[in-house]
Design a protein around this motif. Sequence first.
Motif, PDB file in Angstrom:
ATOM      1  N   TRP A  92     -14.243   1.172  -0.153  1.00 34.22           N
ATOM      2  CA  TRP A  92     -13.915  -0.099  -0.800  1.00 34.22           C
ATOM      3  C   TRP A  92     -12.492  -0.513  -0.447  1.00 34.22           C
ATOM      4  CZ3 TRP A  92     -17.872  -1.627  -4.436  1.00 34.22           C
ATOM      5  CH2 TRP A  92     -17.665  -2.865  -5.042  1.00 34.22           C
ATOM      6  N   LEU A  93     -11.570   0.447  -0.487  1.00 38.61           N
ATOM      7  CA  LEU A  93     -10.176   0.172  -0.149  1.00 38.61           C
ATOM      8  C   LEU A  93     -10.040  -0.250   1.311  1.00 38.61           C
ATOM      9  CD1 LEU A  93      -7.137   0.237  -0.745  1.00 38.61           C
ATOM     10  CD2 LEU A  93      -7.178   2.698  -0.279  1.00 38.61           C
ATOM     11  N   ALA A  94     -10.712   0.448   2.208  1.00 38.74           N
ATOM     12  CA  ALA A  94     -10.634   0.099   3.627  1.00 38.74           C
ATOM     13  C   ALA A  94     -11.224  -1.278   3.893  1.00 38.74           C
ATOM     14  CB  ALA A  94     -11.359   1.153   4.463  1.00 38.74           C
ATOM     15  N   PHE A  95     -12.318  -1.610   3.230  1.00 32.79           N
ATOM     16  CA  PHE A  95     -12.973  -2.903   3.452  1.00 32.79           C
ATOM     17  C   PHE A  95     -12.086  -4.048   2.974  1.00 32.79           C
ATOM     18  CE2 PHE A  95     -15.971  -6.333   2.862  1.00 32.79           C
ATOM     19  CZ  PHE A  95     -16.864  -6.171   3.905  1.00 32.79           C
ATOM     20  N   LEU A  96     -11.530  -3.922   1.773  1.00 37.12           N
ATOM     21  CA  LEU A  96     -10.659  -4.983   1.265  1.00 37.12           C
ATOM     22  C   LEU A  96      -9.366  -5.074   2.076  1.00 37.12           C
ATOM     23  CD1 LEU A  96     -10.925  -4.777  -2.643  1.00 37.12           C
ATOM     24  CD2 LEU A  96     -12.207  -6.217  -1.055  1.00 37.12           C
ATOM     25  N   GLY A  97      -8.816  -3.900   2.450  1.00 32.59           N
ATOM     26  CA  GLY A  97      -7.542  -3.895   3.145  1.00 32.59           C
ATOM     27  C   GLY A  97      -7.621  -4.340   4.594  1.00 32.59           C
ATOM     28  N   ILE A  99     -10.437  -6.017   6.102  1.00 31.30           N
ATOM     29  CA  ILE A  99     -11.290  -7.173   6.385  1.00 31.30           C
ATOM     30  C   ILE A  99     -10.976  -8.343   5.448  1.00 31.30           C
ATOM     31  CG2 ILE A  99     -13.672  -8.019   6.444  1.00 31.30           C
ATOM     32  CD1 ILE A  99     -14.561  -5.251   7.303  1.00 31.30           C
ATOM     33  N   ALA A 100     -11.071  -8.127   4.149  1.00 32.43           N
ATOM     34  CA  ALA A 100     -10.895  -9.234   3.202  1.00 32.43           C
ATOM     35  C   ALA A 100      -9.463  -9.754   3.185  1.00 32.43           C
ATOM     36  CB  ALA A 100     -11.310  -8.780   1.794  1.00 32.43           C
ATOM     37  N   THR A 101      -8.491  -8.848   3.156  1.00 31.80           N
ATOM     38  CA  THR A 101      -7.090  -9.282   3.106  1.00 31.80           C
ATOM     39  C   THR A 101      -6.664 -10.017   4.368  1.00 31.80           C
ATOM     40  OG1 THR A 101      -6.502  -7.532   1.541  1.00 31.80           O
ATOM     41  CG2 THR A 101      -4.717  -8.482   2.851  1.00 31.80           C
ATOM     42  N   PRO A 102      -6.911  -9.494   5.582  1.00 31.91           N
ATOM     43  CA  PRO A 102      -6.575 -10.280   6.783  1.00 31.91           C
ATOM     44  C   PRO A 102      -7.307 -11.617   6.850  1.00 31.91           C
ATOM     45  CG  PRO A 102      -6.928  -7.986   7.370  1.00 31.91           C
ATOM     46  CD  PRO A 102      -7.372  -8.137   5.950  1.00 31.91           C
ATOM     47  N   MET A 175     -22.128  -5.210  -2.179  1.00 34.67           N
ATOM     48  CA  MET A 175     -21.181  -5.325  -3.284  1.00 34.67           C
ATOM     49  C   MET A 175     -19.758  -5.536  -2.780  1.00 34.67           C
ATOM     50  SD  MET A 175     -22.756  -5.266  -6.150  1.00 34.67           S
ATOM     51  CE  MET A 175     -23.821  -6.398  -5.227  1.00 34.67           C
ATOM     52  N   MET A 176     -19.414  -4.917  -1.673  1.00 32.38           N
ATOM     53  CA  MET A 176     -18.081  -5.124  -1.122  1.00 32.38           C
ATOM     54  C   MET A 176     -17.919  -6.549  -0.596  1.00 32.38           C
ATOM     55  SD  MET A 176     -16.985  -1.517   0.706  1.00 32.38           S
ATOM     56  CE  MET A 176     -18.369  -1.507   1.842  1.00 32.38           C
ATOM     57  N   LEU A 177     -18.998  -7.098  -0.016  1.00 30.31           N
ATOM     58  CA  LEU A 177     -18.944  -8.495   0.423  1.00 30.31           C
ATOM     59  C   LEU A 177     -18.756  -9.424  -0.768  1.00 30.31           C
ATOM     60  CD1 LEU A 177     -21.717  -8.693   3.178  1.00 30.31           C
ATOM     61  CD2 LEU A 177     -19.254  -9.013   3.484  1.00 30.31           C
ATOM     62  N   ALA A 178     -19.472  -9.157  -1.854  1.00 29.40           N
ATOM     63  CA  ALA A 178     -19.342  -9.990  -3.046  1.00 29.40           C
ATOM     64  C   ALA A 178     -17.933  -9.883  -3.640  1.00 29.40           C
ATOM     65  CB  ALA A 178     -20.394  -9.586  -4.083  1.00 29.40           C
ATOM     66  N   ALA A 179     -17.386  -8.677  -3.683  1.00 28.72           N
ATOM     67  CA  ALA A 179     -16.028  -8.507  -4.194  1.00 28.72           C
ATOM     68  C   ALA A 179     -15.002  -9.161  -3.269  1.00 28.72           C
ATOM     69  CB  ALA A 179     -15.712  -7.021  -4.369  1.00 28.72           C
ATOM     70  N   SER A 180     -15.266  -9.124  -1.962  1.00 25.26           N
ATOM     71  CA  SER A 180     -14.348  -9.744  -1.010  1.00 25.26           C
ATOM     72  C   SER A 180     -14.340 -11.254  -1.152  1.00 25.26           C
ATOM     73  CB  SER A 180     -14.743  -9.361   0.418  1.00 25.26           C
ATOM     74  OG  SER A 180     -14.655  -7.964   0.606  1.00 25.26           O
TER      75      SER A 180
END
Length: 307
Positions: A92-97, A99-102, A175-180
Amino acid sequence: MRSVALNTARRAGRRRSRRFTRRDLVVLVVLLGIPVLLDIVIIWGPTLASIGLSFTSWDGIGDIHWVGGKNYQNLVDNYPPFWPAVRHNLLWLAFLGLIATPFGLFLAVLIDRGVRFSRFYQSTLYMPVVLSLAVVGFMAQLVLGTDQGVVNTLLNNHENPIDWLGDSDINIWMMMLAASWRHTGYVMILYLAGLKSVDPTLKEAAAIDGANARQTFFRVVFPTLRPVNVIVGVITVIESLRAFDIVYAVNKGRNGLELLSVLITDNVIGEASRIGFGSAIAVVLLTVSLGFIVTFLVQELRGARDR
């Protein structure tokens, strides 16, 4: 002249000593003391209590028994959901850090350049931020459900629908896509505020020196966003490690959606009422969170000092 100077110094000293009146002290205590007290009672009190209870065995009603590090040993050796939850939190941390953040930064740069309908895009992309993750989880059920989900309806998979939320191989990604979707808008607003504060003369000087748009951003603009990077980095770590609402709203954090926060809830307020064991999981989550945050802040502050 000397006496005049001495009198002036005495009056200045008296003025300095009268800087804070009784009313000022009362206001200071109310505005600063009460928030600090609430922070100690609500945040640090339960934190220290959890650390202490992690070395005990307690069901919330009976006597508290000291067990030392037995909870941590059982957590590592005899609790199957623990390691999948750790992997999911790190994923989850890697995905947000990564993909979502950039992606949020990319959207902020596009809007900052003054594209058409930028106000509309800004409002639309920020709208998910006002929603809680629990609401986002319920929306994900409507979109990805097997019965009347929007995605399966568009794919015309009525006879053999894809179980986006029940399949343990893909539900964590959904779920990670939805959170992103929610996290990206938050990051976009933070970076957009930082980009608005960049001195335009820096960009003009870079253009005069022959730098293109990409070189100007990465070599001139992005280094000035270091304070925003610190805030975004800390928020990303906190959001990823405290994720709970969205997976609990879907299937109570089971069948491939195990997270440390869900395990804490299941043990502390679940049927087992293993408060000591649940506190040990909470301490592990606290240690991981502080490790990432402190390391990130130290690196950022060290870089700022070296400059």
